[in-house]
Motif scaffolding. Structure first.
Motif, PDB file in Angstrom:
ATOM      1  N   VAL A  82       0.835  -1.198   0.000  1.00 25.12           N
ATOM      2  CA  VAL A  82       0.000   0.000   0.000  1.00 25.12           C
ATOM      3  C   VAL A  82       0.871   1.249   0.000  1.00 25.12           C
ATOM      4  O   VAL A  82       2.035   1.210   0.416  1.00 25.12           O
ATOM      5  N   ARG A  83       0.293   2.333  -0.474  1.00 28.56           N
ATOM      6  CA  ARG A  83       0.927   3.645  -0.419  1.00 28.56           C
ATOM      7  C   ARG A  83      -0.124   4.607   0.120  1.00 28.56           C
ATOM      8  O   ARG A  83      -1.220   4.725  -0.431  1.00 28.56           O
ATOM      9  N   PHE A  84       0.199   5.282   1.211  1.00 30.46           N
ATOM     10  CA  PHE A  84      -0.715   6.222   1.837  1.00 30.46           C
ATOM     11  C   PHE A  84      -0.632   7.552   1.099  1.00 30.46           C
ATOM     12  O   PHE A  84       0.454   8.085   0.896  1.00 30.46           O
ATOM     13  N   ALA A  85      -1.785   8.085   0.699  1.00 29.47           N
ATOM     14  CA  ALA A  85      -1.810   9.297  -0.115  1.00 29.47           C
ATOM     15  C   ALA A  85      -2.538  10.460   0.551  1.00 29.47           C
ATOM     16  O   ALA A  85      -2.243  11.611   0.240  1.00 29.47           O
ATOM     17  N   ASP A  86      -3.509  10.193   1.435  1.00 31.31           N
ATOM     18  CA  ASP A  86      -4.288  11.255   2.057  1.00 31.31           C
ATOM     19  C   ASP A  86      -4.780  10.772   3.415  1.00 31.31           C
ATOM     20  O   ASP A  86      -4.935   9.570   3.635  1.00 31.31           O
ATOM     21  N   LYS A  87      -5.031  11.694   4.300  1.00 29.43           N
ATOM     22  CA  LYS A  87      -5.526  11.352   5.633  1.00 29.43           C
ATOM     23  C   LYS A  87      -7.020  11.037   5.575  1.00 29.43           C
ATOM     24  O   LYS A  87      -7.740  11.505   4.707  1.00 29.43           O
ATOM     25  N   VAL A  88      -7.456  10.241   6.545  1.00 30.21           N
ATOM     26  CA  VAL A  88      -8.873   9.918   6.716  1.00 30.21           C
ATOM     27  C   VAL A  88      -9.288  10.476   8.065  1.00 30.21           C
ATOM     28  O   VAL A  88      -8.659  10.204   9.087  1.00 30.21           O
ATOM     29  N   TRP A  89     -10.346  11.281   8.059  1.00 29.39           N
ATOM     30  CA  TRP A  89     -10.808  12.009   9.235  1.00 29.39           C
ATOM     31  C   TRP A  89     -12.107  11.403   9.765  1.00 29.39           C
ATOM     32  O   TRP A  89     -12.866  10.801   9.005  1.00 29.39           O
ATOM     33  N   PRO A  90     -12.397  11.593  11.042  1.00 24.66           N
ATOM     34  CA  PRO A  90     -13.709  11.175  11.547  1.00 24.66           C
ATOM     35  C   PRO A  90     -14.799  11.814  10.679  1.00 24.66           C
ATOM     36  O   PRO A  90     -14.709  12.983  10.305  1.00 24.66           O
ATOM     37  N   GLY A  91     -15.782  11.010  10.335  1.00 23.08           N
ATOM     38  CA  GLY A  91     -16.868  11.476   9.467  1.00 23.08           C
ATOM     39  C   GLY A  91     -16.671  11.106   8.010  1.00 23.08           C
ATOM     40  O   GLY A  91     -17.627  11.154   7.227  1.00 23.08           O
ATOM     41  N   ASP A  92     -15.456  10.736   7.629  1.00 22.38           N
ATOM     42  CA  ASP A  92     -15.208  10.343   6.242  1.00 22.38           C
ATOM     43  C   ASP A  92     -15.890   9.024   5.926  1.00 22.38           C
ATOM     44  O   ASP A  92     -16.011   8.143   6.776  1.00 22.38           O
ATOM     45  N   GLU A  93     -16.302   8.905   4.684  1.00 28.03           N
ATOM     46  CA  GLU A  93     -16.825   7.659   4.146  1.00 28.03           C
ATOM     47  C   GLU A  93     -15.863   7.231   3.047  1.00 28.03           C
ATOM     48  O   GLU A  93     -15.462   8.052   2.220  1.00 28.03           O
ATOM     49  N   LEU A  94     -15.483   5.975   3.059  1.00 29.65           N
ATOM     50  CA  LEU A  94     -14.524   5.474   2.078  1.00 29.65           C
ATOM     51  C   LEU A  94     -15.178   4.517   1.102  1.00 29.65           C
ATOM     52  O   LEU A  94     -15.977   3.668   1.492  1.00 29.65           O
ATOM     53  N   THR A  95     -14.822   4.661  -0.156  1.00 28.55           N
ATOM     54  CA  THR A  95     -15.196   3.688  -1.164  1.00 28.55           C
ATOM     55  C   THR A  95     -13.938   2.895  -1.479  1.00 28.55           C
ATOM     56  O   THR A  95     -12.927   3.459  -1.894  1.00 28.55           O
ATOM     57  N   GLY A 125     -13.404  12.441  -3.168  1.00 26.71           N
ATOM     58  CA  GLY A 125     -12.768  12.016  -4.410  1.00 26.71           C
ATOM     59  C   GLY A 125     -11.273  11.830  -4.265  1.00 26.71           C
ATOM     60  O   GLY A 125     -10.609  11.333  -5.172  1.00 26.71           O
ATOM     61  N   ASP A 126     -10.720  12.234  -3.111  1.00 25.30           N
ATOM     62  CA  ASP A 126      -9.289  12.079  -2.877  1.00 25.30           C
ATOM     63  C   ASP A 126      -8.961  10.626  -2.528  1.00 25.30           C
ATOM     64  O   ASP A 126      -9.648  10.010  -1.718  1.00 25.30           O
ATOM     65  N   VAL A 127      -7.916  10.107  -3.143  1.00 27.22           N
ATOM     66  CA  VAL A 127      -7.471   8.738  -2.852  1.00 27.22           C
ATOM     67  C   VAL A 127      -6.697   8.766  -1.551  1.00 27.22           C
ATOM     68  O   VAL A 127      -5.728   9.505  -1.415  1.00 27.22           O
ATOM     69  N   ALA A 128      -7.147   7.986  -0.578  1.00 24.70           N
ATOM     70  CA  ALA A 128      -6.462   7.903   0.719  1.00 24.70           C
ATOM     71  C   ALA A 128      -5.357   6.864   0.689  1.00 24.70           C
ATOM     72  O   ALA A 128      -4.276   7.080   1.235  1.00 24.70           O
ATOM     73  N   VAL A 129      -5.623   5.731   0.049  1.00 27.99           N
ATOM     74  CA  VAL A 129      -4.651   4.642  -0.026  1.00 27.99           C
ATOM     75  C   VAL A 129      -4.736   3.997  -1.394  1.00 27.99           C
ATOM     76  O   VAL A 129      -5.824   3.725  -1.894  1.00 27.99           O
ATOM     77  N   LYS A 130      -3.571   3.745  -1.982  1.00 29.50           N
ATOM     78  CA  LYS A 130      -3.483   2.933  -3.198  1.00 29.50           C
ATOM     79  C   LYS A 130      -2.815   1.627  -2.803  1.00 29.50           C
ATOM     80  O   LYS A 130      -1.883   1.627  -1.998  1.00 29.50           O
ATOM     81  N   GLY A 131      -3.326   0.549  -3.339  1.00 26.23           N
ATOM     82  CA  GLY A 131      -2.754  -0.750  -3.007  1.00 26.23           C
ATOM     83  C   GLY A 131      -2.567  -1.598  -4.227  1.00 26.23           C
ATOM     84  O   GLY A 131      -3.094  -1.323  -5.304  1.00 26.23           O
ATOM     85  N   ARG A 132      -1.803  -2.654  -4.036  1.00 27.39           N
ATOM     86  CA  ARG A 132      -1.591  -3.646  -5.079  1.00 27.39           C
ATOM     87  C   ARG A 132      -1.434  -4.976  -4.380  1.00 27.39           C
ATOM     88  O   ARG A 132      -0.655  -5.107  -3.425  1.00 27.39           O
TER      89      ARG A 132
END
Length: 137
Positions: A82-95, A125-132
């Protein structure tokens, strides 16, 4: 906002989780042993220049791995990055999304494998994590 994170399946290659709660973050800290105060102490997070507490990246990486384990047995997983790209905050919903798949033969083992792109995207729309992930085909 409830103390429980909800999960809704959209299709086999997409999963929506959240909204992420402070309770989710603290529970993950306990499970993973990551007690960095930036993840649970509002005052310390603000003093460090953040608008508030945020989830640790490994939390999203763990959520993202669920896409894989719902489709393949854990024994089929050969690599997960994984590569971390953006923070995730309380209240965020992730797809959580499944991306491109590439089949190949592992040069070392001769095994047929699939390389699969993954990503966790915030509601902004910001990517929080990219993985492979690499799995046995």
């Amino acid at each position: 906002m409830s103390d429980e994170t909800t999960t809704a399946a959209v299709d086999p290659a997409t999963l929506t989780v959240g909204p992420i709660t402070r309770t989710d973050i603290v529970r993950f800290a306990g499970a993973g042993g990551d007690f960095n105060p930036l993840h649970h102490d509002e005052e310390r997070a603000r003093a460090a220049g953040f608008p508030g507490v945020f989830a640790m990246g490994q939390m999203q990486a763990g959520m993202l791995s669920r896409l894989v384990t719902e489709r393949f047995p854990i024994a089929a997983v050969r690599a997960y990055r994984v590569r971390f790209a953006d923070k995730v905050w309380p209240g965020d919903e992730l797809t959580l999304r499944w991306g491109a798949e590439t089949s190949r033969t592992d040069e070392t083992t001769g095994e047929a494998v699939l390389d699969i792109e993954l990503e966790a995207v915030r509601q902004t729309g910001d990517v929080a994590v990219k993985g492979r992930v690499t799995v046995a085909a």
